[in-house]
Design an enzyme around this catalytic site. Structure first.
Site, PDB file in Angstrom:
ATOM      1  N   HIS A  93       1.064  -1.463  -0.052  1.00 17.79           N
ATOM      2  CA  HIS A  93      -0.035   0.117   0.044  1.00 17.79           C
ATOM      3  C   HIS A  93       0.871   1.038   0.357  1.00 17.79           C
ATOM      4  CE1 HIS A  93      -2.597   3.750   1.189  1.00 17.79           C
ATOM      5  NE2 HIS A  93      -3.952   2.533   0.987  1.00 17.79           N
ATOM      6  N   GLU A 142      -3.514   1.764  -7.316  1.00 19.63           N
ATOM      7  CA  GLU A 142      -4.003   3.054  -6.381  1.00 19.63           C
ATOM      8  C   GLU A 142      -3.504   4.465  -6.851  1.00 19.63           C
ATOM      9  OE1 GLU A 142      -6.258   1.529  -2.464  1.00 19.63           O
ATOM     10  OE2 GLU A 142      -4.384   1.217  -2.077  1.00 19.63           O
TER      11      GLU A 142
HETATM   12  P1  PGA Z   1      -9.649   5.827  -0.086  1.00 20.03           P
HETATM   13  O1  PGA Z   1      -8.480   4.387   0.690  1.00 20.03           O
HETATM   14  O2  PGA Z   1     -10.956   4.341  -0.305  1.00 20.03           O
HETATM   15  O3  PGA Z   1     -10.369   6.221   1.576  1.00 20.03           O
HETATM   16  O4  PGA Z   1      -9.920   6.735  -0.699  1.00 20.03           O
HETATM   17  C1  PGA Z   1      -8.113   3.262  -0.215  1.00 20.03           C
HETATM   18  C2  PGA Z   1      -7.023   3.291  -0.018  1.00 20.03           C
HETATM   19  O5  PGA Z   1      -6.270   3.959   0.223  1.00 20.03           O
HETATM   20  O6  PGA Z   1      -7.142   1.350  -0.655  1.00 20.03           O
END
Ligand code: PGA
Length: 216
Positions: A93, A142
């Protein structure tokens, strides 16, 4: 199959966690085409897994995992410990990369550990430049600008990034970054996105479930 994964990050105390489970159990209806993943803080994984084990198509996962097998690594939680409890582990992440300085080399070790212990890595990449370790079958794209900002990436852009990544056909491609119950169906409408990794919106079990409904 569509995958709706909820990353609680470092949120909720014991009481709030129990309230989440209570509401989730009351509202959840399984659908054979949708798998849900719940990623609570590490301390709660075993408890949540015990409570949700009879909910069909719902699995529990860890938000990170040690790059070591076992031994003298104070504070780390290994795949050896998580085996049989966590079904998935988020690895790479962007918050782990940025705040905790995790490197591509460490992340590749984490993937090896997870795979060796029957845990499916959900491997996060920020764009097409982040290398994806061997054996990964689950990629969460992401874009950093979309995480926690309320500014989700337009689905056409997400599809364009998927094309750039040239993933093998058997890899599940999910998107993460400000997904909510209003924008979720726009991604599914593209026919190219297999699900989501959700942060903020999954803290409310009813929102989490309504995103799962959009996947049906
Ligand atoms: P968010 O986070 O949905 O709050 O944007 C996504 C993530 O960090 O996986």
């Amino acid at each position: 199959m569509k995958y709706i994964l909820g990353n609680w990050k470092a949120n909720k105390n014991f009481t709030e966690m129990k309230q989440w489970i209570y509401t989730f159990q009351r509202e959840y209806r399984a659908n054979e085409n949708v798998t849900l993943g719940v990623f609570p803080p590490l301390l709660f994984i075993s408890y949540v897994q015990g409570k949700l084990k009879d909910c069909k198509n719902v699995f529990v996962g860890s938000q990170t995992i040690s790059s070591f097998e076992k031994g003298s690594y104070t504070g780390d939680v290994t795949a050896t410990t998580l085996e049989g409890v966590a079904h998935y582990s988020i690895i790479g992440h962007s918050e782990r990369r940025k705040i905790f300085g995790e490197t591509d080399e460490q992340l590749a070790e984490k993937v090896k550990q997870a795979l060796a212990h029957g845990i499916t890595p959900v491997y996060c990449v920020r764009d097409e430049k982040d290398p994806i370790p061997e054996g990964v079958k689950f990629v969460a794209y992401e874009p950093v600008a979309a995480i926690g900002t309320g500014q989700n990436e337009p689905p056409e852009q997400t599809v364009a990034m998927k094309k750039k990544m040239k993933l093998p056909n058997d890899v599940v491609f999910i998107y993460g970054g400000s997904v909510n119950e209003k924008n979720a169906s726009d991604y599914f409408a593209t026919g190219e996105i297999d699900g989501f990794l959700i942060g903020k919106a999954c803290l409310d079990p009813e929102q989490f479930i309504s995103i799962a409904r959009a996947a049906q």
